[in-house]
Design an enzyme around this catalytic site. Sequence first.
Site, PDB file in Angstrom:
ATOM      1  CG  ASP A  30      -0.293   0.309   2.605  1.00  0.00           C
ATOM      2  OD1 ASP A  30      -0.327   1.327   3.156  1.00  0.00           O
ATOM      3  OD2 ASP A  30       0.474  -0.945   2.962  1.00  0.00           O
ATOM      4  CB  SER A  31       0.885   4.316   0.621  1.00  0.00           C
ATOM      5  OG  SER A  31       1.282   5.539   0.332  1.00  0.00           O
ATOM      6  CB  SER A  32       5.820   4.436   0.452  1.00  0.00           C
ATOM      7  OG  SER A  32       5.733   3.848   1.544  1.00  0.00           O
ATOM      8  CG  HIS A  71      -3.027   7.801   0.890  1.00  0.00           C
ATOM      9  ND1 HIS A  71      -2.634   7.414  -0.529  1.00  0.00           N
ATOM     10  CD2 HIS A  71      -1.755   7.386   1.769  1.00  0.00           C
ATOM     11  CE1 HIS A  71      -1.385   6.867  -0.266  1.00  0.00           C
ATOM     12  NE2 HIS A  71      -0.976   6.862   0.769  1.00  0.00           N
TER      13      HIS A  71
END
Length: 280
Positions: A140-142, A258
Amino acid sequence: MKVKDYSYETFPRYTVNIDGALELKGNKENLRCRMKDVEYQKGCMIRFLFPNTILDEERKYPLVIHVQGSGWYKQDMNDHIFDFMPIVKAGYVYAIIEYHGAPEYKYPTQVDDVIKAIEYLKENYQNYPIDFKHVFLSGDSSGGHIALLVALQERYNFKGIIDLYGVTNFMTFNNWYSKYDWHEERNVTDFLGSLDIELLMKASPMTYLKENMSLPPFLILHGDKDHVVPITQSIELYEKLKEYHYDVIFGRVHDADHGRSIFYNEDVYQTIIAFLDKHQ
């Protein structure tokens, strides 16, 4: 009284009436979630989330290797314990990977850390309730960004890739709304060391996506009100995978930011579980 050679099935159930007591049903098939932390290299751990049932202690479960997001800084390894519990209870082991964080450790350290964690799991899976013939990679995300960089190296035969609102292309990041201009954000510089164009391209998963690669199915999920990583990052990856005729599903999560509570809801869980069930 003593019962010899005790097992769960042979142990006698107390059936005498208890005046005024509630009579509640137990579910012998129910899975609960338990956690175990293992250091796979100095300073970095794998946080396991295991399904567990009283009836089958020796059962082996498919594995989801998940790279925890953090903006590439030191991760909060508690962030997704409860988010992933419904998937664990559906019969999947999660191995949440910790990497060395920026700014002390820069790219490609985080990619190398995830590869080291995967190698650790390959060598030690027999010690855990893991079926290593059925392994997925998630992030997830980075963490989604790092997972994609690992997946597109084609080093491992994953059953599927799950990208949750990950960064895919630094060169096009500013093409849609975000509260960040990543030419100005400190965490990109802390992660990469500079904003050199060649380095930005090298660290962008889209750079590695080509035709005729040996890639597993992809599931991409992104909120359409993500104020950190623009949804266009995931759309770009989705459209290129489709153009090259790879197996990919894209899920737009309405009104979701997010991650957070709006994103991690029943629709998302059922979509992820259906993907895992189909491809395990």
